[in-house]
Design a protein around this motif. Sequence first.
Motif, PDB file in Angstrom:
ATOM      1  N   LEU A  29      33.958  48.524  47.015  1.00  0.00           N
ATOM      2  CA  LEU A  29      32.996  47.738  47.386  1.00  0.00           C
ATOM      3  C   LEU A  29      31.669  46.833  47.444  1.00  0.00           C
ATOM      4  N   PRO A  30      30.572  46.718  47.781  1.00  0.00           N
ATOM      5  CA  PRO A  30      29.384  45.700  47.054  1.00  0.00           C
ATOM      6  C   PRO A  30      28.748  46.499  46.389  1.00  0.00           C
ATOM      7  N   GLY A  31      28.149  45.756  45.373  1.00  0.00           N
ATOM      8  CA  GLY A  31      27.223  46.469  44.396  1.00  0.00           C
ATOM      9  C   GLY A  31      28.404  47.527  43.552  1.00  0.00           C
ATOM     10  N   LEU A 113      20.225  56.238  40.062  1.00  0.00           N
ATOM     11  CA  LEU A 113      18.992  55.608  39.067  1.00  0.00           C
ATOM     12  C   LEU A 113      19.058  55.650  37.919  1.00  0.00           C
ATOM     13  N   GLY A 114      18.714  56.347  37.481  1.00  0.00           N
ATOM     14  CA  GLY A 114      18.081  56.648  35.802  1.00  0.00           C
ATOM     15  C   GLY A 114      19.795  56.369  35.274  1.00  0.00           C
ATOM     16  N   THR A 115      21.013  56.749  35.472  1.00  0.00           N
ATOM     17  CA  THR A 115      22.468  56.376  35.135  1.00  0.00           C
ATOM     18  C   THR A 115      23.051  55.104  35.015  1.00  0.00           C
ATOM     19  N   THR A 116      22.111  54.269  35.906  1.00  0.00           N
ATOM     20  CA  THR A 116      22.401  52.509  36.062  1.00  0.00           C
ATOM     21  C   THR A 116      21.919  52.359  35.339  1.00  0.00           C
ATOM     22  N   THR A 142      23.071  49.868  45.471  1.00  0.00           N
ATOM     23  CA  THR A 142      24.432  50.787  45.617  1.00  0.00           C
ATOM     24  C   THR A 142      24.833  51.784  45.860  1.00  0.00           C
ATOM     25  N   ALA A 143      24.394  52.248  44.004  1.00  0.00           N
ATOM     26  CA  ALA A 143      24.436  53.097  43.621  1.00  0.00           C
ATOM     27  C   ALA A 143      24.051  54.335  43.697  1.00  0.00           C
ATOM     28  N   ALA A 144      23.135  54.104  44.128  1.00  0.00           N
ATOM     29  CA  ALA A 144      21.903  55.200  44.776  1.00  0.00           C
ATOM     30  C   ALA A 144      22.383  55.419  46.308  1.00  0.00           C
ATOM     31  N   LEU A 145      22.102  54.893  46.746  1.00  0.00           N
ATOM     32  CA  LEU A 145      23.334  54.912  48.402  1.00  0.00           C
ATOM     33  C   LEU A 145      24.487  55.338  48.580  1.00  0.00           C
ATOM     34  N   TYR A 146      25.386  54.887  47.548  1.00  0.00           N
ATOM     35  CA  TYR A 146      26.348  55.167  47.725  1.00  0.00           C
ATOM     36  C   TYR A 146      26.723  56.930  47.661  1.00  0.00           C
TER      37      TYR A 146
END
Length: 223
Positions: A29-31, A113-116, A142-146
């Motif tokens: 997947l992208p991102g 978000l915090g993990t990234t 993308t992290a928050a969305l997925y």
Amino acid sequence: MRFNRMLLSTTLVIVALVIQVSVLARLHLPGAVPDLVLLTVLGLALVYGHVGGALIGFGAGLLSDLAPPADHAAGRYALVLCVIGYLAGLAKPETGRLKSATGPMVVVVVAALGTTLLYAGVGALVGDDAARHVGLSSLLFTAALYDLLLAPFVVPGVMALARRAENDPLAETGSAAKASDVSSGWLSSGTGLRIGNQRGGLRIKAARSRMARAGRIKGVKRL
């Protein structure tokens, strides 16, 4: 942590890690990659609290660091998930029950978000600047969305399993056995009292019958 918590947490984390490495990582997947391990840690932390969340996060992160194809220093993700698990555990509801899905969804977005950000920050400290080449803003979005799309299928199920394991069937069996022992003790003592009363009544009846018989015999002799 109790044995049933450790067993359930270890099983769920290993299953989540296997699915993430063998399935989600191969979707290209992208991102970012959907973080099933993070969602599992969040679900357990919302039930077990901040201490349990920190311990589970550290163990899950360490397994992720060692699982192939890991390309970073061991302990990096363990530190990140330990902090995230601790902070997510602080959001544990006092009653143990969630009134709405808004709270967990907010926790998922903030945790993603915090993990990234933490992972990129720790990487920058050790000289890993891969996030700059990929694009930090794209990773955050993308992290928050997925994770937000995947959370309704993971977090409620993990929380339900954790609550069910908290019932501790062994403890319930022990309590039931103790209750049966107490009840049997009450029954035995009550039976003993009843038997004693019956024996006493039989003795009194036997004594009365002997006295009556003796009276009848004396009467016959008097005649």
